[in-house]
Design an enzyme around this catalytic site. Structure first.
Site, PDB file in Angstrom:
ATOM      1  N   LYS A 203      58.358 -58.980  36.266  1.00 17.88           N
ATOM      2  CA  LYS A 203      57.535 -60.139  36.663  1.00 17.88           C
ATOM      3  C   LYS A 203      56.669 -59.736  37.843  1.00 17.88           C
ATOM      4  CE  LYS A 203      59.323 -64.013  38.627  1.00 17.88           C
ATOM      5  NZ  LYS A 203      59.667 -65.445  38.735  1.00 17.88           N
TER       6      LYS A 203
HETATM    7  C1  5RP Z   1      61.201 -66.957  43.234  1.00 20.58           C
HETATM    8  C2  5RP Z   1      60.806 -66.574  41.894  1.00 20.58           C
HETATM    9  C3  5RP Z   1      60.168 -67.589  41.042  1.00 20.58           C
HETATM   10  O1  5RP Z   1      60.934 -67.680  39.877  1.00 20.58           O
HETATM   11  C4  5RP Z   1      58.768 -67.177  40.731  1.00 20.58           C
HETATM   12  O2  5RP Z   1      58.025 -67.077  41.913  1.00 20.58           O
HETATM   13  C5  5RP Z   1      58.099 -68.046  39.691  1.00 20.58           C
HETATM   14  O3  5RP Z   1      57.819 -69.263  40.175  1.00 20.58           O
HETATM   15  P1  5RP Z   1      56.360 -69.710  40.619  1.00 20.58           P
HETATM   16  O4  5RP Z   1      55.554 -69.805  39.344  1.00 20.58           O
HETATM   17  O5  5RP Z   1      56.579 -71.040  41.259  1.00 20.58           O
HETATM   18  O6  5RP Z   1      55.772 -68.661  41.533  1.00 20.58           O
HETATM   19  O7  5RP Z   1      61.002 -65.469  41.470  1.00 20.58           O
HETATM   20  O8  5RP Z   1      61.428 -65.841  43.957  1.00 20.58           O
END
Ligand code: 5RP
Length: 295
Positions: A203
Protein backbone atom coordinates in the site's frame (compact mmCIF):
# COMPACT_ATOMS: atom_id res chain seq x y z
CA UNK A 1 -22.56 -52.08 -2.75
CA UNK A 2 -21.55 -50.35 -6.06
CA UNK A 3 -20.91 -52.60 -9.03
CA UNK A 4 -17.14 -52.27 -9.56
CA UNK A 5 -17.27 -53.72 -13.07
CA UNK A 6 -19.95 -51.25 -14.25
CA UNK A 7 -18.06 -48.24 -12.85
CA UNK A 8 -14.93 -49.21 -14.73
CA UNK A 9 -16.82 -49.13 -18.02
CA UNK A 10 -18.29 -45.66 -17.29
CA UNK A 11 -14.94 -43.94 -16.72
CA UNK A 12 -14.02 -41.10 -19.07
CA UNK A 13 -10.39 -39.97 -19.22
CA UNK A 14 -10.69 -37.36 -21.99
CA UNK A 15 -7.36 -38.57 -23.33
CA UNK A 16 -7.49 -36.09 -26.22
CA UNK A 17 -7.93 -33.06 -23.90
CA UNK A 18 -4.75 -31.86 -22.17
CA UNK A 19 -5.19 -30.65 -18.60
CA UNK A 20 -5.09 -26.86 -18.44
CA UNK A 21 -2.32 -25.23 -16.43
CA UNK A 22 -3.45 -21.75 -15.66
CA UNK A 23 -1.20 -18.89 -14.64
CA UNK A 24 -2.23 -16.86 -11.60
CA UNK A 25 -3.89 -13.57 -12.49
CA UNK A 26 -2.03 -11.33 -10.06
CA UNK A 27 1.22 -9.50 -10.83
CA UNK A 28 4.31 -11.27 -9.54
CA UNK A 29 2.30 -13.83 -7.61
CA UNK A 30 2.62 -17.00 -9.69
CA UNK A 31 5.28 -18.72 -7.59
CA UNK A 32 3.39 -18.76 -4.29
CA UNK A 33 1.75 -21.79 -2.73
CA UNK A 34 -1.94 -22.57 -3.19
CA UNK A 35 -3.22 -21.24 0.12
CA UNK A 36 -1.43 -17.93 -0.23
CA UNK A 37 -2.70 -17.49 -3.78
CA UNK A 38 -6.19 -18.44 -2.69
CA UNK A 39 -6.13 -15.72 -0.01
CA UNK A 40 -4.90 -13.18 -2.56
CA UNK A 41 -7.70 -14.29 -4.90
CA UNK A 42 -10.20 -13.46 -2.16
CA UNK A 43 -8.69 -9.98 -1.67
CA UNK A 44 -8.33 -9.21 -5.40
CA UNK A 45 -11.28 -9.99 -7.64
CA UNK A 46 -9.97 -12.58 -10.15
CA UNK A 47 -12.29 -11.16 -12.85
CA UNK A 48 -10.90 -7.61 -12.73
CA UNK A 49 -7.60 -8.19 -10.90
CA UNK A 50 -8.54 -5.28 -8.60
CA UNK A 51 -9.72 -4.68 -5.06
CA UNK A 52 -11.63 -2.09 -3.08
CA UNK A 53 -10.28 -2.47 0.42
CA UNK A 54 -12.12 -0.52 3.08
CA UNK A 55 -9.54 0.70 5.63
CA UNK A 56 -10.74 1.51 9.13
CA UNK A 57 -7.73 0.57 11.24
CA UNK A 58 -6.82 4.19 12.04
CA UNK A 59 -7.73 3.79 15.72
CA UNK A 60 -4.67 1.64 16.32
CA UNK A 61 -2.54 4.75 16.69
CA UNK A 62 -4.98 7.69 16.72
CA UNK A 63 -7.97 6.48 18.73
CA UNK A 64 -11.55 7.25 17.69
CA UNK A 65 -10.88 8.97 14.35
CA UNK A 66 -13.64 11.16 12.89
CA UNK A 67 -16.10 8.81 11.24
CA UNK A 68 -14.93 5.82 13.26
CA UNK A 69 -16.34 6.80 16.64
CA UNK A 70 -18.97 4.06 16.30
CA UNK A 71 -17.82 1.48 13.79
CA UNK A 72 -20.95 -0.58 14.37
CA UNK A 73 -23.02 2.32 13.06
CA UNK A 74 -20.77 3.97 10.44
CA UNK A 75 -18.88 1.06 8.90
CA UNK A 76 -21.29 -1.89 8.97
CA UNK A 77 -23.52 -0.39 6.18
CA UNK A 78 -20.40 -0.17 3.96
CA UNK A 79 -19.32 -3.77 4.42
CA UNK A 80 -21.48 -5.26 1.62
CA UNK A 81 -19.79 -2.94 -0.91
CA UNK A 82 -16.18 -3.62 0.11
CA UNK A 83 -14.10 -6.42 -1.40
CA UNK A 84 -11.89 -6.57 1.69
CA UNK A 85 -11.92 -5.14 5.21
CA UNK A 86 -8.73 -3.76 6.76
CA UNK A 87 -8.97 -3.39 10.51
CA UNK A 88 -7.49 -4.29 13.88
CA UNK A 89 -8.18 -7.56 15.63
CA UNK A 90 -9.80 -5.61 18.47
CA UNK A 91 -12.48 -4.16 16.21
CA UNK A 92 -12.83 -7.45 14.35
CA UNK A 93 -13.61 -9.38 17.52
CA UNK A 94 -15.78 -6.76 19.19
CA UNK A 95 -17.81 -5.28 16.33
CA UNK A 96 -17.71 -7.38 13.15
CA UNK A 97 -20.07 -10.37 13.27
CA UNK A 98 -18.28 -13.64 12.55
CA UNK A 99 -20.97 -14.33 9.92
CA UNK A 100 -19.33 -11.66 7.72
CA UNK A 101 -17.42 -13.56 5.03
CA UNK A 102 -15.48 -10.66 3.51
CA UNK A 103 -11.71 -11.26 3.46
CA UNK A 104 -9.98 -9.68 6.43
CA UNK A 105 -6.64 -7.87 6.36
CA UNK A 106 -5.60 -7.47 9.95
CA UNK A 107 -3.38 -4.62 11.15
CA UNK A 108 -0.42 -6.55 12.49
CA UNK A 109 2.04 -3.82 13.57
CA UNK A 110 1.62 -1.23 16.28
CA UNK A 111 2.96 0.09 19.54
CA UNK A 112 3.15 3.87 19.03
CA UNK A 113 0.49 6.55 19.31
CA UNK A 114 0.19 9.99 17.73
CA UNK A 115 1.74 11.29 20.96
CA UNK A 116 5.07 9.59 20.21
CA UNK A 117 7.42 8.65 17.38
CA UNK A 118 5.16 6.72 15.01
CA UNK A 119 7.88 4.64 13.39
CA UNK A 120 8.68 2.91 16.68
CA UNK A 121 6.43 -0.07 15.96
CA UNK A 122 6.71 -3.78 16.54
CA UNK A 123 4.78 -6.79 15.39
CA UNK A 124 1.57 -6.59 17.42
CA UNK A 125 -0.32 -9.74 16.41
CA UNK A 126 0.79 -13.32 16.89
CA UNK A 127 0.64 -15.45 13.75
CA UNK A 128 -1.46 -17.99 15.68
CA UNK A 129 -4.07 -15.34 16.37
CA UNK A 130 -4.08 -14.28 12.73
CA UNK A 131 -4.77 -17.91 11.78
CA UNK A 132 -7.46 -18.18 14.48
CA UNK A 133 -9.12 -15.09 12.98
CA UNK A 134 -9.00 -16.66 9.51
CA UNK A 135 -7.39 -13.56 8.00
CA UNK A 136 -6.45 -13.22 4.33
CA UNK A 137 -3.45 -10.94 4.92
CA UNK A 138 -1.48 -9.16 7.63
CA UNK A 139 -0.61 -5.46 7.27
CA UNK A 140 2.67 -4.09 8.59
CA UNK A 141 3.72 -0.44 8.49
CA UNK A 142 7.15 0.24 6.95
CA UNK A 143 8.82 3.60 7.62
CA UNK A 144 11.53 4.04 4.96
CA UNK A 145 13.51 7.11 5.98
CA UNK A 146 11.87 7.09 9.40
CA UNK A 147 13.68 7.05 12.71
CA UNK A 148 12.97 3.34 13.25
CA UNK A 149 13.34 2.40 9.59
CA UNK A 150 15.28 -0.81 10.18
CA UNK A 151 12.99 -2.02 12.97
CA UNK A 152 9.92 -1.49 10.79
CA UNK A 153 11.54 -3.28 7.84
CA UNK A 154 12.45 -6.23 10.03
CA UNK A 155 8.87 -6.30 11.41
CA UNK A 156 7.76 -6.75 7.83
CA UNK A 157 10.30 -9.43 6.87
CA UNK A 158 9.44 -11.33 10.07
CA UNK A 159 5.76 -11.21 9.16
CA UNK A 160 6.57 -12.38 5.61
CA UNK A 161 8.46 -15.37 7.06
CA UNK A 162 5.70 -16.24 9.51
CA UNK A 163 2.91 -15.69 7.02
CA UNK A 164 4.58 -17.65 4.24
CA UNK A 165 4.83 -20.62 6.62
CA UNK A 166 1.03 -20.67 6.87
CA UNK A 167 0.01 -19.27 3.48
CA UNK A 168 -0.92 -15.80 4.71
CA UNK A 169 0.22 -12.84 2.57
CA UNK A 170 1.82 -9.71 4.04
CA UNK A 171 0.70 -6.26 3.00
CA UNK A 172 3.51 -3.72 3.45
CA UNK A 173 2.10 -0.28 4.22
CA UNK A 174 4.54 2.45 3.25
CA UNK A 175 4.38 5.31 5.72
CA UNK A 176 5.97 8.57 4.71
CA UNK A 177 9.30 9.06 6.48
CA UNK A 178 9.86 12.53 7.89
CA UNK A 179 13.11 13.06 6.01
CA UNK A 180 11.70 12.17 2.61
CA UNK A 181 9.54 14.06 0.15
CA UNK A 182 6.24 12.45 -0.76
CA UNK A 183 7.07 11.99 -4.45
CA UNK A 184 7.50 9.21 -7.03
CA UNK A 185 11.20 8.87 -6.22
CA UNK A 186 10.43 8.19 -2.56
CA UNK A 187 7.63 5.74 -3.31
CA UNK A 188 9.73 3.89 -5.89
CA UNK A 189 12.34 3.43 -3.19
CA UNK A 190 9.89 2.43 -0.45
CA UNK A 191 7.74 0.06 -2.51
CA UNK A 192 10.70 -1.60 -4.18
CA UNK A 193 12.43 -2.25 -0.85
CA UNK A 194 9.24 -3.84 0.51
CA UNK A 195 8.80 -6.04 -2.58
CA UNK A 196 12.45 -7.08 -2.69
CA UNK A 197 12.21 -8.14 0.94
CA UNK A 198 9.17 -10.30 0.31
CA UNK A 199 5.96 -8.28 0.76
CA UNK A 200 3.16 -9.88 -1.24
CA UNK A 201 1.47 -6.58 -1.99
CA UNK A 202 2.05 -2.98 -1.04
CA UNK A 203 0.00 0.00 0.00
CA UNK A 204 1.34 3.39 -0.94
CA UNK A 205 0.10 6.86 -1.76
CA UNK A 206 -0.78 8.25 -5.16
CA UNK A 207 1.41 11.05 -6.51
CA UNK A 208 0.45 13.28 -9.42
CA UNK A 209 3.85 13.09 -11.12
CA UNK A 210 5.31 9.74 -12.14
CA UNK A 211 3.05 7.33 -10.29
CA UNK A 212 3.26 4.97 -13.28
CA UNK A 213 7.00 4.61 -12.58
CA UNK A 214 6.17 3.48 -9.03
CA UNK A 215 3.86 0.71 -10.24
CA UNK A 216 6.23 -0.22 -13.09
CA UNK A 217 9.24 -0.62 -10.78
CA UNK A 218 7.34 -2.64 -8.18
CA UNK A 219 7.10 -6.37 -9.02
CA UNK A 220 4.02 -6.99 -6.84
CA UNK A 221 0.55 -5.37 -6.80
CA UNK A 222 0.16 -1.86 -5.40
CA UNK A 223 -2.97 -0.46 -3.78
CA UNK A 224 -3.30 3.20 -2.86
CA UNK A 225 -4.37 4.69 0.45
CA UNK A 226 -6.86 7.52 0.18
CA UNK A 227 -5.14 9.88 2.59
CA UNK A 228 -6.81 12.93 4.10
CA UNK A 229 -10.41 13.70 3.17
CA UNK A 230 -10.68 15.64 -0.08
CA UNK A 231 -13.79 16.49 -2.16
CA UNK A 232 -15.48 13.38 -3.54
CA UNK A 233 -14.77 14.17 -7.20
CA UNK A 234 -11.07 14.68 -6.42
CA UNK A 235 -10.91 11.38 -4.54
CA UNK A 236 -12.51 9.62 -7.51
CA UNK A 237 -10.03 11.29 -9.88
CA UNK A 238 -7.16 10.11 -7.68
CA UNK A 239 -8.47 6.53 -7.65
CA UNK A 240 -9.06 6.62 -11.41
CA UNK A 241 -5.58 7.94 -12.19
CA UNK A 242 -3.99 5.38 -9.89
CA UNK A 243 -5.83 2.49 -11.57
CA UNK A 244 -5.04 3.78 -15.07
CA UNK A 245 -1.37 4.07 -14.04
CA UNK A 246 -1.07 0.49 -12.85
CA UNK A 247 -2.50 0.29 -9.32
CA UNK A 248 -4.37 -2.92 -8.48
CA UNK A 249 -6.89 -1.21 -6.28
CA UNK A 250 -7.48 1.10 -3.37
CA UNK A 251 -7.24 0.69 0.37
CA UNK A 252 -9.38 3.69 1.19
CA UNK A 253 -10.60 4.93 4.51
CA UNK A 254 -11.31 8.60 5.24
CA UNK A 255 -12.39 9.47 1.72
CA UNK A 256 -15.13 6.90 2.10
CA UNK A 257 -16.18 6.90 5.75
CA UNK A 258 -15.82 10.70 6.12
CA UNK A 259 -17.77 11.34 2.91
CA UNK A 260 -21.13 13.09 3.15
CA UNK A 261 -22.67 9.88 1.77
CA UNK A 262 -20.32 6.95 2.50
CA UNK A 263 -22.53 4.22 1.01
CA UNK A 264 -22.81 6.18 -2.23
CA UNK A 265 -19.10 6.98 -2.24
CA UNK A 266 -17.91 3.40 -1.87
CA UNK A 267 -20.10 2.39 -4.82
CA UNK A 268 -18.64 5.21 -6.92
CA UNK A 269 -15.13 4.07 -5.98
CA UNK A 270 -16.07 0.53 -7.02
CA UNK A 271 -17.16 1.80 -10.44
CA UNK A 272 -13.77 3.46 -10.97
CA UNK A 273 -11.76 0.48 -9.73
CA UNK A 274 -13.66 -2.45 -11.24
CA UNK A 275 -15.37 -0.91 -14.28
CA UNK A 276 -12.79 1.72 -15.32
CA UNK A 277 -15.56 4.28 -15.02
CA UNK A 278 -14.41 7.88 -15.51
CA UNK A 279 -14.32 10.03 -12.36
CA UNK A 280 -17.03 12.29 -13.77
CA UNK A 281 -19.41 9.39 -14.43
CA UNK A 282 -18.60 7.84 -11.05
CA UNK A 283 -19.32 11.20 -9.45
CA UNK A 284 -22.71 11.28 -11.20
CA UNK A 285 -23.36 7.85 -9.74
CA UNK A 286 -22.35 9.16 -6.32
CA UNK A 287 -24.77 12.10 -6.61
CA UNK A 288 -27.61 9.90 -7.83
CA UNK A 289 -27.17 7.36 -5.04
CA UNK A 290 -26.76 10.13 -2.48
CA UNK A 291 -30.01 11.77 -3.60
CA UNK A 292 -31.84 8.42 -3.63
CA UNK A 293 -30.75 7.81 -0.07
CA UNK A 294 -31.78 11.30 0.92
CA UNK A 295 -28.37 12.29 2.27
C1 5RP B 1 -3.32 3.87 8.78
C2 5RP B 1 -3.55 3.16 7.54
C3 5RP B 1 -4.83 3.38 6.85
O1 5RP B 1 -5.43 2.12 6.69
C4 5RP B 1 -4.58 4.02 5.52
O2 5RP B 1 -3.97 5.26 5.70
C5 5RP B 1 -5.81 4.09 4.64
O3 5RP B 1 -6.69 4.99 5.11
P1 5RP B 1 -6.88 6.43 4.47
O4 5RP B 1 -7.51 6.20 3.11
O5 5RP B 1 -7.80 7.11 5.42
O6 5RP B 1 -5.53 7.09 4.31
O7 5RP B 1 -2.74 2.39 7.09
O8 5RP B 1 -2.00 3.82 9.07
Amino acid sequence: MPDAEGLKEAKQFYTDTPQKTEGFFLKGSNAYDWGLKNRLARIFNPETGKTVMLAFDHGYFQGPTTGLERIDISIMPLVPYADTLMLTRGILRTIIPSSVTKPIVVRASGGSSILKELSNEEIAVDIEDAIRLNVCAMAVQVFIGGEYEKQSVINMTRMVDLGTRYGIPTLAVTAVGKQMARDARYFRLATRICAELGAHYIKTYYVDEGFETVTAACPVPIVIAGGKKIPELDALKMAYNAIQQGASGVDMGRNIFQSEAPVAMIQAVRAVVHENETPEKAYDLYQTLKNEMGK
